[in-house]
Design a protein around this motif. Sequence first.
Motif, PDB file in Angstrom:
ATOM      1  N   PHE A  58      39.718  38.101  42.246  1.00 60.44           N
ATOM      2  CA  PHE A  58      38.937  39.373  42.155  1.00 60.44           C
ATOM      3  C   PHE A  58      38.740  40.272  43.303  1.00 60.44           C
ATOM      4  O   PHE A  58      38.796  41.595  42.877  1.00 60.44           O
ATOM      5  N   VAL A  59      39.096  39.856  44.500  1.00 60.65           N
ATOM      6  CA  VAL A  59      38.923  40.575  45.671  1.00 60.65           C
ATOM      7  C   VAL A  59      39.968  41.463  46.135  1.00 60.65           C
ATOM      8  O   VAL A  59      39.925  42.558  46.315  1.00 60.65           O
ATOM      9  N   ASN A  60      41.406  40.565  45.858  1.00 62.96           N
ATOM     10  CA  ASN A  60      42.332  41.400  46.375  1.00 62.96           C
ATOM     11  C   ASN A  60      43.290  42.145  45.325  1.00 62.96           C
ATOM     12  O   ASN A  60      44.129  43.090  45.509  1.00 62.96           O
ATOM     13  N   ARG A  63      43.003  45.860  40.103  1.00 63.46           N
ATOM     14  CA  ARG A  63      43.469  45.881  38.620  1.00 63.46           C
ATOM     15  C   ARG A  63      43.179  44.801  37.827  1.00 63.46           C
ATOM     16  O   ARG A  63      42.661  44.747  36.605  1.00 63.46           O
ATOM     17  N   ALA A  64      43.310  43.513  38.406  1.00 62.48           N
ATOM     18  CA  ALA A  64      43.187  42.295  37.426  1.00 62.48           C
ATOM     19  C   ALA A  64      41.557  42.250  37.308  1.00 62.48           C
ATOM     20  O   ALA A  64      41.157  41.756  36.373  1.00 62.48           O
ATOM     21  N   ALA A  65      40.967  42.797  38.317  1.00 57.02           N
ATOM     22  CA  ALA A  65      39.349  42.619  38.160  1.00 57.02           C
ATOM     23  C   ALA A  65      38.958  43.339  37.182  1.00 57.02           C
ATOM     24  O   ALA A  65      37.930  42.881  36.343  1.00 57.02           O
ATOM     25  N   GLU A  66      39.520  44.639  37.090  1.00 52.79           N
ATOM     26  CA  GLU A  66      39.032  45.405  36.008  1.00 52.79           C
ATOM     27  C   GLU A  66      39.415  44.856  34.666  1.00 52.79           C
ATOM     28  O   GLU A  66      38.380  44.843  33.437  1.00 52.79           O
ATOM     29  N   THR A  67      40.479  44.433  34.510  1.00 55.10           N
ATOM     30  CA  THR A  67      41.043  43.544  33.186  1.00 55.10           C
ATOM     31  C   THR A  67      40.211  42.254  32.775  1.00 55.10           C
ATOM     32  O   THR A  67      39.607  42.295  31.860  1.00 55.10           O
ATOM     33  N   TRP A  68      39.758  41.651  33.863  1.00 52.65           N
ATOM     34  CA  TRP A  68      38.616  40.459  33.734  1.00 52.65           C
ATOM     35  C   TRP A  68      37.530  40.928  33.107  1.00 52.65           C
ATOM     36  O   TRP A  68      36.639  40.252  32.187  1.00 52.65           O
ATOM     37  N   ARG A  69      36.829  42.066  33.687  1.00 56.98           N
ATOM     38  CA  ARG A  69      35.754  42.445  33.245  1.00 56.98           C
ATOM     39  C   ARG A  69      35.684  43.044  31.915  1.00 56.98           C
ATOM     40  O   ARG A  69      34.633  42.853  31.034  1.00 56.98           O
TER      41      ARG A  69
END
Length: 654
Positions: A58-60, A63-69
């Motif tokens: 989620f830190v680096n 875009r993946a963090a936004e998808t996970w949210r």
Amino acid sequence: MLQVSLRLSALLAACCLAASAGVFEQSVAPVLQRRCVMCHGEAVQSAGIRLDSISPDFVNDRRAAETWRDVLNVVNRGDMPPRGAPGLSDDERQALTSWISAEVRSAARASRSNGVEVVMRRLNRVEYRNTMRDLLGLDLDYAKNLPPDEMSPDGFHNNGAALRMSALQLEYYLQAARMGLAHAIVEGPPPPVAELRVEQSTEDKEKNRNFTTRLGRTGEFVARSLEFPEEGEFEIRIRAHAEIPDGAAYPRMAVTLGYRADTLTPSRRVALVDVPNVEPREFVFRDRIERYPLQSRTQSKYPGLLIWVTNAYSDGTPKPEGRKVESVVDGKKVTEWLFDEDPSFPKVIIDSLEFRAPVYQSWPPKHHMRLLPVRPSSSADEPEAARQALQAFTARAFRRPPEPEQVTLLLRYFAKVRPTVASYEQAMRETLAMALVAPDFLYRVEEGEPDDFALASRLSYFLWSTMPDERLLRLAGEGRLHEPATLQAEAERMLADPRSRAFVDQFSDEWLDLSAVDRIAINPNYYPDFDERLKADMRRETQELFGEILRSGASAMDLLRADFTMLNEPLARHYGVQGPKGGNFERVAREQGGLLTQASILLGNSTGEDSHPIERGVWVRSVLLGDPPPPLRQPFRTSTTGRPTSRCCRSSNN
């Protein structure tokens, strides 16, 4: 030491990442494989989302963090898996949502820190002004010539990364220090005291005004002192009472000091207070005369210092014009101005006014004796007197006991300066000024592990925006401040102290961007009766609400759902509710309270003509949720709040 700390931080981060990856592989990946990959995998990617190869970092990987949210949101709403597909079991739902929620919190913490402690931060303008006031014992405008502080990206003025220093700025700090010390350290015999007592108003230049002791809509009481000092503390004593008709609000006494310069009156307000008493009582106001405009001694057309007293209460009705009446007395034509009094309007009745300056209980005054407690009887005694004074001063200025080398260096400077000036006091002014441009004063210095003195400074600048008081420094010196019980007791004491007003005002103002109220111009074509003075009250309402919730220990959610608000008489009248009778803010019950119902937020996020839902929505996401909307691909500019926003956020008439 710093390299070791960084290596430990990196090792800890690697361990946390490895632990997170382990949880993902054991608990989350199997759920995705069983329930999600069939629609969001290599073969099929519904809604353009693929979960079989998504990064768990989620830190680096933003875009993946936004998808996970997004995944967390649809699972919580029950939108996924879709209808017709096997639903998630309780264990599967718990494993998925718990892991994503934990990673979101972890990424948020990581985004607020770069892993390195900030060990030096310059005092901002507010902190510098307050610290100089408490250190020297004089309330002067020490930050008048300092450049404005740069605002950090999140809208605050106390971010160390934004508080820079230049050589020119250091010169301004030296000028401010010399100015303050020139007033704080005195020389010579006591100055003569100017005194004045009046019971009737004198007339100012303009004849078509109502000079009287009865201050209603038009009344004005004026006192003139031909003698006045150019520096020192002054005192104004006004004996007054009120006439308050049934159901009326309290009158408000405004006191202003300045002088007449032909058609202009350079002046500054001394005080604005309610007069709720119907029996005479004494009101006492004190301030430094250096803070006020003073006329040139060579000016003679309208000589003297003027004190104006008026009734600042307004019910929204315009002031009536005076009636010019001409008559003949003893064969001479006499012109008078008559003013019709409104019996329903609250009035201030002035019995007497006294002015005295400079005011001091002893000479040298207290602030001088605190800086220079010993007056050497001979030149041979001066080095020891200077050493004692510097030891005590630097302990307060540096917010911790000074190192011996620091005092020795200042003593060397004193020895170098003393032969070039006429007195011990002048040499000490210059020496103390050097201490006031030292990094230990201008910066909050923390070396190594924070000790109790660093904790004292953190507390005082967080809650008071000024230096620690004697109690905090004493507890720090005893090594007791870090104890949990002591720390909690001191925090509660500081919140109850009036100085916590600095934190309440500054933090709420910058966090909620309350200055937007002043940046929005009300269109007089839409609202011709709007009183611009209400803007200050609107801003104060929000600050008072924040302070009330903070000091009462209520839930932070009451900022949004409070069943009360804080109002004074003008703002309550503007809202059309029953409230206080004076200018002070009081708690008033209200069915729909909270920030989103307050005039400061609604006006600050409007066009000045109509509400602006998009601007208000951007404010909610940016300020309250910490989740500003991403900019559009088209160029964007800065909104009225000073925060970057897309063009759609400034579209009109929404």
